[in-house]
Design a protein around this motif. Structure first.
Motif, PDB file in Angstrom:
ATOM      1  N   SER A   8       0.877  -1.258  -0.769  1.00  0.00           N
ATOM      2  CA  SER A   8       0.205  -0.022  -0.074  1.00  0.00           C
ATOM      3  C   SER A   8       1.102   1.215   0.077  1.00  0.00           C
ATOM      4  O   SER A   8       2.011   1.050   1.063  1.00  0.00           O
ATOM      5  CB  SER A   8      -0.605   0.429   0.659  1.00  0.00           C
ATOM      6  N   ALA A   9       0.557   2.549  -1.193  1.00  0.00           N
ATOM      7  CA  ALA A   9       1.488   4.198  -0.764  1.00  0.00           C
ATOM      8  C   ALA A   9       0.948   4.624   0.475  1.00  0.00           C
ATOM      9  O   ALA A   9       2.205   4.894   0.710  1.00  0.00           O
ATOM     10  CB  ALA A   9       0.830   4.639  -2.047  1.00  0.00           C
ATOM     11  N   LYS A  10      -0.146   3.964   0.623  1.00  0.00           N
ATOM     12  CA  LYS A  10      -0.145   4.596   2.436  1.00  0.00           C
ATOM     13  C   LYS A  10       0.894   3.973   3.265  1.00  0.00           C
ATOM     14  O   LYS A  10       1.521   4.818   4.242  1.00  0.00           O
ATOM     15  CB  LYS A  10      -1.425   4.731   2.772  1.00  0.00           C
ATOM     16  N   ASP A  11       1.002   3.044   3.875  1.00  0.00           N
ATOM     17  CA  ASP A  11       2.287   2.225   4.422  1.00  0.00           C
ATOM     18  C   ASP A  11       3.534   2.880   4.389  1.00  0.00           C
ATOM     19  O   ASP A  11       4.442   2.552   5.182  1.00  0.00           O
ATOM     20  CB  ASP A  11       1.798   0.764   4.034  1.00  0.00           C
ATOM     21  N   SER A  24      17.877   6.234  12.094  1.00  0.00           N
ATOM     22  CA  SER A  24      16.481   6.227  12.321  1.00  0.00           C
ATOM     23  C   SER A  24      16.048   4.375  11.984  1.00  0.00           C
ATOM     24  O   SER A  24      14.274   4.537  12.360  1.00  0.00           O
ATOM     25  CB  SER A  24      15.784   6.890  12.916  1.00  0.00           C
ATOM     26  N   PHE A  25      16.693   4.191  10.760  1.00  0.00           N
ATOM     27  CA  PHE A  25      15.730   3.140  10.511  1.00  0.00           C
ATOM     28  C   PHE A  25      16.261   1.701  11.080  1.00  0.00           C
ATOM     29  O   PHE A  25      17.275   1.206  11.346  1.00  0.00           O
ATOM     30  CB  PHE A  25      16.849   2.692   8.856  1.00  0.00           C
ATOM     31  N   ASN A  26      14.843   0.790  10.989  1.00  0.00           N
ATOM     32  CA  ASN A  26      14.591  -0.301  11.854  1.00  0.00           C
ATOM     33  C   ASN A  26      14.339  -1.709  10.910  1.00  0.00           C
ATOM     34  O   ASN A  26      12.540  -1.027  10.241  1.00  0.00           O
ATOM     35  CB  ASN A  26      14.398  -0.037  13.077  1.00  0.00           C
ATOM     36  N   TYR A  27      14.707  -2.475  10.225  1.00  0.00           N
ATOM     37  CA  TYR A  27      14.175  -3.540   9.174  1.00  0.00           C
ATOM     38  C   TYR A  27      13.066  -3.727  10.061  1.00  0.00           C
ATOM     39  O   TYR A  27      12.212  -3.960   8.685  1.00  0.00           O
ATOM     40  CB  TYR A  27      15.339  -4.353   8.251  1.00  0.00           C
ATOM     41  N   LYS A  28      12.782  -4.217  11.158  1.00  0.00           N
ATOM     42  CA  LYS A  28      12.002  -5.244  11.119  1.00  0.00           C
ATOM     43  C   LYS A  28      10.273  -4.339  11.674  1.00  0.00           C
ATOM     44  O   LYS A  28       9.377  -4.653  10.932  1.00  0.00           O
ATOM     45  CB  LYS A  28      11.638  -5.326  12.500  1.00  0.00           C
ATOM     46  N   SER A  29      10.845  -3.043  11.953  1.00  0.00           N
ATOM     47  CA  SER A  29       9.745  -2.385  12.313  1.00  0.00           C
ATOM     48  C   SER A  29       9.130  -1.496  10.606  1.00  0.00           C
ATOM     49  O   SER A  29       7.507  -1.153  10.437  1.00  0.00           O
ATOM     50  CB  SER A  29      10.225  -1.163  13.364  1.00  0.00           C
ATOM     51  N   PHE A  30      10.033  -1.669  10.064  1.00  0.00           N
ATOM     52  CA  PHE A  30       9.764  -1.162   8.393  1.00  0.00           C
ATOM     53  C   PHE A  30       9.085  -2.116   7.886  1.00  0.00           C
ATOM     54  O   PHE A  30       8.057  -1.936   6.915  1.00  0.00           O
ATOM     55  CB  PHE A  30      11.132  -0.525   7.504  1.00  0.00           C
ATOM     56  N   PHE A  31       9.346  -3.222   7.947  1.00  0.00           N
ATOM     57  CA  PHE A  31       8.867  -4.081   7.301  1.00  0.00           C
ATOM     58  C   PHE A  31       7.350  -4.524   8.263  1.00  0.00           C
ATOM     59  O   PHE A  31       6.266  -4.950   6.992  1.00  0.00           O
ATOM     60  CB  PHE A  31       9.496  -5.403   7.199  1.00  0.00           C
ATOM     61  N   SER A  32       7.212  -4.758   9.354  1.00  0.00           N
ATOM     62  CA  SER A  32       5.648  -4.376   9.656  1.00  0.00           C
ATOM     63  C   SER A  32       4.928  -2.977   8.712  1.00  0.00           C
ATOM     64  O   SER A  32       4.006  -3.216   8.760  1.00  0.00           O
ATOM     65  CB  SER A  32       6.268  -4.707  11.060  1.00  0.00           C
ATOM     66  N   MET A  33       5.418  -2.192   9.223  1.00  0.00           N
ATOM     67  CA  MET A  33       4.807  -1.204   8.692  1.00  0.00           C
ATOM     68  C   MET A  33       4.334  -0.769   7.518  1.00  0.00           C
ATOM     69  O   MET A  33       3.129  -0.731   6.765  1.00  0.00           O
ATOM     70  CB  MET A  33       5.810   0.456   8.947  1.00  0.00           C
ATOM     71  N   VAL A  34       4.945  -0.928   6.542  1.00  0.00           N
ATOM     72  CA  VAL A  34       4.573  -1.778   4.624  1.00  0.00           C
ATOM     73  C   VAL A  34       4.628  -2.432   4.644  1.00  0.00           C
ATOM     74  O   VAL A  34       3.230  -2.867   3.246  1.00  0.00           O
ATOM     75  CB  VAL A  34       5.940  -1.410   3.709  1.00  0.00           C
ATOM     76  N   GLY A  35       3.851  -3.913   6.032  1.00  0.00           N
ATOM     77  CA  GLY A  35       2.961  -4.715   5.507  1.00  0.00           C
ATOM     78  C   GLY A  35       3.755  -6.337   5.071  1.00  0.00           C
ATOM     79  O   GLY A  35       2.940  -6.937   4.612  1.00  0.00           O
ATOM     80  N   LEU A  36       4.914  -6.408   4.545  1.00  0.00           N
ATOM     81  CA  LEU A  36       5.972  -7.238   4.365  1.00  0.00           C
ATOM     82  C   LEU A  36       6.042  -8.365   5.358  1.00  0.00           C
ATOM     83  O   LEU A  36       5.868  -9.630   4.982  1.00  0.00           O
ATOM     84  CB  LEU A  36       7.300  -6.802   4.066  1.00  0.00           C
ATOM     85  N   SER A  37       5.436  -7.731   6.681  1.00  0.00           N
ATOM     86  CA  SER A  37       5.668  -9.084   7.476  1.00  0.00           C
ATOM     87  C   SER A  37       3.890 -10.119   7.094  1.00  0.00           C
ATOM     88  O   SER A  37       4.268 -11.322   7.844  1.00  0.00           O
ATOM     89  CB  SER A  37       5.632  -8.560   8.670  1.00  0.00           C
ATOM     90  N   SER A  38       3.202  -9.463   6.596  1.00  0.00           N
ATOM     91  CA  SER A  38       2.217 -10.245   6.729  1.00  0.00           C
ATOM     92  C   SER A  38       1.702 -10.372   5.175  1.00  0.00           C
ATOM     93  O   SER A  38       0.424 -10.916   4.916  1.00  0.00           O
ATOM     94  CB  SER A  38       0.853  -9.430   7.165  1.00  0.00           C
TER      95      SER A  38
END
Length: 101
Positions: A8-11, A24-38
């Motif tokens: 999602s562009a919004k994510d 400030s980059f954290n790959y785990k939070s970034f992946f979660s926020m963009v929806g890659l984790s799901s």
């Protein structure tokens, strides 16, 4: 294929906003926020193919440094510290690159 065909562009915008400052980059939070984790394995492979700019089958350090730019051309490059930490987390066999697995 564009990354917004999968994510999602919004994510993406929200995730990029969370790591605008250097170091400030954290790959785990970034992946979660963009929806890659799901996402499914197939969808993750498609995202990997987009990130693998030279189509070598691996993401090398220079590609990883430009990781955020794959999500927006206006995004910043990762710092050296962020790049090395990200690479260390994803490089399971110590060859200096990240494979799709």
């Amino acid at each position: 294929m564009a990354i917004t065909d999968i994510l999602s562009a919004k994510d993406i915008e929200s995730a990029l906003s969370s790591c605008q400052a250097d170091d400030s980059f954290n790959y785990k939070s970034f992946f979660s926020m963009v929806g890659l984790s799901s996402k499914s394995t197939d969808q993750i492979r498609k995202v990997f193919a987009i990130l693998d700019r030279d189509k070598s089958g691996f993401i090398e350090e220079d590609e990883l440094q430009l990781f955020l730019k794959n999500f927006s051309s206006d995004a910043r490059a990762l710092t050296s510290v962020e790049t090395k930490a990200f690479l260390a987390a994803g490089d399971t066999d110590g060859d200096g690159k990240i494979g799709v697995e």
